[in-house]
Design an enzyme around this catalytic site. Structure first.
Site, PDB file in Angstrom:
ATOM      1  N   SER A  32       0.846  -1.179   0.000  1.00 38.12           N
ATOM      2  CA  SER A  32       0.000   0.000   0.000  1.00 38.12           C
ATOM      3  C   SER A  32       0.877   1.222   0.000  1.00 38.12           C
ATOM      4  CB  SER A  32      -0.852   0.061   1.280  1.00 38.12           C
ATOM      5  OG  SER A  32      -1.861  -0.897   1.286  1.00 38.12           O
ATOM      6  N   SER A  41      -3.316  -3.459  -2.955  1.00 37.57           N
ATOM      7  CA  SER A  41      -2.694  -2.230  -2.464  1.00 37.57           C
ATOM      8  C   SER A  41      -3.767  -1.270  -1.968  1.00 37.57           C
ATOM      9  CB  SER A  41      -1.915  -1.592  -3.618  1.00 37.57           C
ATOM     10  OG  SER A  41      -0.847  -0.815  -3.135  1.00 37.57           O
ATOM     11  N   ASP A  64      -4.029   2.334  -1.744  1.00 38.68           N
ATOM     12  CA  ASP A  64      -3.378   3.578  -2.151  1.00 38.68           C
ATOM     13  C   ASP A  64      -4.366   4.716  -2.023  1.00 38.68           C
ATOM     14  OD1 ASP A  64      -1.104   2.047  -2.823  1.00 38.68           O
ATOM     15  OD2 ASP A  64      -2.012   1.542  -4.747  1.00 38.68           O
TER      16      ASP A  64
END
Lengths: 356, 356, 356, 356
Positions: A231, A269, A271
């Site tokens: 991340s 991830s 993000d």
């Protein structure tokens, strides 16, 4: 040393004085680093939009979701009301609840908040479970409060610190990184500062050079070993007076900066980009008048700010990689630091480093 | 010649056979190029998800808005219903209505569509008004129909063609570009193809090298001259069986590819990504049964497709720049082609070009 | 006669003078009604945020998508830039392109717009193809221009007019409807006006009474006959100085008003809400200064405006039903008007009508 | 007694057996009610999509934000990945962190989850701070675990229970409410169940009748007293096999059901809808295969489900009001129950109650 110390310039806009998020006037950063025994490698990072009572003087803000495999707390209220009312906390995935609770307690206890019954804590995370005993939930309320209380306006620490203590990035040790850009007066003279908690993968590019490929270390290069997940939490601060809508757009550009380091926002991830403005005139009192007077940057003047956010994000991530140190953690797992010497050789070979 | 012809590789995944969107089986591309007199420099590009009656056999699709200063038609229905039911048309900003109407007429007239009373035309655009007499609205219904009807499965034409006839990119002549990636069997074996209509600005990076900076030609480098606005339309096709949600995520990655060329999604840019799947088993009949049987790629297997979309988008944009030719248009304005020879020198200096 | 003429009050907030969208100062409405031969039953409705050059003096705006089975043009730019720069046009599904093109031509030709090369036309639609020969695309450019040019500030016409000429609502003849609310001074004193193009289904409720059920005429009541699809376009105007974010929230409340009439936003419905503010101080010049001075309503004072939007939308839809007349159209199909006499009996039975 | 016990029918679709969310096969509901001393009036409600290990067998899901003044945890991951992997918890605003942490601990400890390092807890809340000493944060980890562990498939308890213990709705005591709809076989035969935590305001409408107005008790009716804020959490379960996209659309319809009770989604309201499918064939294993086989309801067959969600939500909210009891709490504040006898008189006067 940071990437720029090696003569590597990212982008075309000058940096601020510290080349850090704290170049944005009033922004404070604090860290609590937890390194204990064989397997505790985690921590907390706090970013305060200003030094006062944030609940009483909220700041305009927006959250952009790059890839939402993550547990960020507080995003829906930020986007509905267009503001942030607490310090922003970064920590590990399984400690978001602890951090939320600490922020709530911090806010309830602040002078002037005696009657507050609703607090929107903004807490982001990345997963440091490869090096850290994340299931042990070692972050405690006091660690979060400590990061908030120790925050200062000239904290540009990076690498294995705070929420970056146990992170991994492109297969190397990741961590906290920061950078800033200061626009020339003709483009508004504003500062954009970025702080990242870098813990993701892809094919590492440094100043555009495909270092990951040259080091034969990148996502999917080895079916058995690849781990692109992780991340990246990105916090973007600016003193430009922006409303929620343009902060949302600014946040989206930070995601473009992540792309330029070779990140791919993989399926696993988380993000997220949290952007806020520190401009005094855009702050929103807890008890507002009917009408808010604002003076905000017009759409047509946003592009230089966009470019600044892209550049500062790219450099902040690279700073995280350059400053993080090799770490051994849980189950004796070891993550190497970016092999700076080799990387510099590659960059020299590619004539990216000019001075010498 | 395309960028790869000079020995420059973008990314790490192999290309498809043509290195074009038409590597995705069944996808057809057609162009109508309008170059007339001193000031008509425009055109139409049509992308057909398959060669059949698209209204009767819709394809799963998603539209991601990178920056919405643009007039893309059809996005809300695509995202609500999760599919596309017409050819995708690209043209200039003030001709979107003409193209919509042409797509409607095309669909109404198709055999089997005699009773159709609702058509969701998907039409994107960029603004070619610097070189083209855009206010003259020179694109006609027949031009749109011609692009659709001439579409073929092996059309990998690029540069000053179709909707790219009058576009400008990073201050040089832009145009249509295309590229593809083919994943190894172990990662699914899918193909991802991209076609772009490149008409935007920022700081040009080629294979990571900051060419714009070295050529001293980039956004805000000259306060009087800068013009970063424009737009980039990106069409992403894949034969991977993806549902709307994962196509939306795939589309977002193409936006990351744009970032890697130095694009900044400036305020005045209309950066949209339209992604669709051609997998037979995911097609949706106009008159469906109650339940749709689907076999779709699981989240956990999406990351390689994400990387493919990023790489193919970056290369498609660069192909547009490498293949477009210098053009003189309206008011005798001239836009130079990318100075390929200089660019190659820069890339050689940076040891990006290996062979030779 | 309108619903209030029968002594039926919707909600608790007083209406404006005309009980129409034109109660919002400066808003102009114009219609072109096309009734020709056996099968042309369609038209155009234009709503102008103000009487000046809208492109040069844009208004803050937002589009909320209730259900996106529809072809609304212009939404992505409205939501990216937060403003509207043209008259808003409503027409039939297959004439959106014609209306877009007419709006573009109208804008290009306006004095002061000689150099404009980009126009974001906002055009909504519903499908009148049951009564109208929609495939014939009978709306022409001149019809759209006529609706714009004939628009006036005191036009509260309803029913079978303009874009409502051929619409069907809850199985009865639908059409154009309008209503407004004026908040007391203590709540800001603002006016909220709504205009709808009502063409949808569900289970009709009038002032809360389940009239559809009592008349045994509602969606799914008869498997063979049910047709809940259609659409509802809703335009919300207010003189409250609101920014894009709060206009988006206001738009969402209009969708709640639709729900109160028994609408279900069926799969095939294109339910869109376009909201804008006419407050002078929030207008955005085409060529802006770097900073925009604004005075906008604070979040905490939005709720009365929300309630006003809900009430005015509900009443506007009911007005459309009460004022529309039975219509025979294509293929000799006939749609009855709402059986007002029966409805009034039902409402009397339920003691909704008080006066007599 | 529930609203239907008085002969009042909401909508036109038949209810399920229990007229509760637990009519959706496999769904379990549990409550922990905390009533202690003078000022603790709060609790926890847990909704389990199925009785197995939810992390190992995730369910397709979506979160729709009606109005985002709220602290819902988990929404971004739900919408990115399209699924829910934990029990859904409802509690009070300042106890979300405690509930998140409890859900994480619950999940980490489940058999089979020994190596899990990432958990997306879904926790909603409303603010019961008028009756409850919310700043005291009296909900503990054990209370959350208790609600989860006590959950059963035939729990249709309502009113002052669990997370509804201290809520206020339209100025009366609110609470937990539930309802369901079962579609006829010809429309798919699916069940839609709804559970609400009702704590919001507006102008109360019961079966369409403007009861709030007749009782002179509604938002803004008294400038000094009005308090429309609060929140409404809505959980929608269905056994129809729906993917994320259509669950998102279903969730949006529940927001329409809220509108029909007179709710206005005021500025300070946290109105969120969490929708999930329990259909076995749509469950997603933690470790999936490359391709997921699915059989999902086609768009064209969604409308009856939409209507069911609207109706069940409206009735669930009304059930909360009818079953909640007058409560005295913090600072000796008292909230009356809905005056059922008066309400019934009003409904009789309006001939809404038929039998008797």
């Amino acid at each position: 040393e940071r990437i720029r110390d090696y003569g590597i310039e990212i982008g075309v806009i000058p940096t601020g004085t510290q080349n850090a998020i704290t170049d944005v006037s009033g922004v404070k950063v604090g860290h609590t680093t937890l390194v204990k025994g064989d397997s505790i490698r985690t921590g907390v990072t706090a970013i305060l939009p200003h030094g006062g009572n944030i609940f009483q003087q909220k700041v305009p803000a927006a959250v952009f979701v790059g890839n939402g495999f993550g547990k960020l707390a507080g995003s829906t209220q930020v986007n509905e009301l267009g503001n942030i009312e607490t310090p922003i906390i970064l920590t590990n995935t399984l400690s978001v609840a602890t951090a939320m609770d600490a922020v709530i307690k911090y806010t309830l206890r602040q002078k002037g908040n005696e009657n507050v019954r609703s607090v929107n804590a903004v807490v982001g995370e990345t997963n440091d479970g490869y090096l850290n005993d994340i299931r042990g939930q070692h972050v405690k309320t006091r660690d979060v409060l400590s990061a908030i209380n120790n925050a200062t306006e000239n904290n540009a620490q990076e690498g294995n610190i705070g929420a970056g203590t146990g992170t991994v990035c492109f297969g190397y040790k990741g961590g906290i990184g920061t950078s800033s850009r200061k626009l020339p007066g003709s483009l508004g003279g504003y500062t954009v500062g970025v702080l990242v908690q870098a813990n993701f993968g892809g094919v590492l590019q440094i100043a555009g050079i495909n270092v990951g490929k040259e080091l034969s270390r990148f996502a999917f290069s080895d079916q058995l070993l690849n781990n692109v997940d992780g991340s990246c939490m990105i916090v973007v601060a600016t003193d430009a007076p922006l409303d929620h809508r343009n902060l949302d757009r600014l946040a989206k550009r930070a995601f473009m900066g992540l792309a330029k380091t070779g990140g791919i926002a993989s399926n696993g991830s988380g993000d997220y980009i949290i952007a806020f403005s520190t401009a005094k005139e855009t702050q929103i009192a807890y008890k507002t008048t009917h009408l808010l007077k604002q003076e905000v940057v017009a759409n047509d003047y946003m592009s230089p700010l966009f470019m600044a956010a892209i550049e500062a994000t790219e450099e902040a991530i690279l700073n995280a990689l350059f400053t993080a140190k090799a770490t051994t953690g849980k189950n004796n797992r070891k993550i190497e630091a970016l092999p700076v010497s080799k990387v510099l050789d590659i960059l020299k070979e590619h004539r990216i480093i000019k001075k010498k």
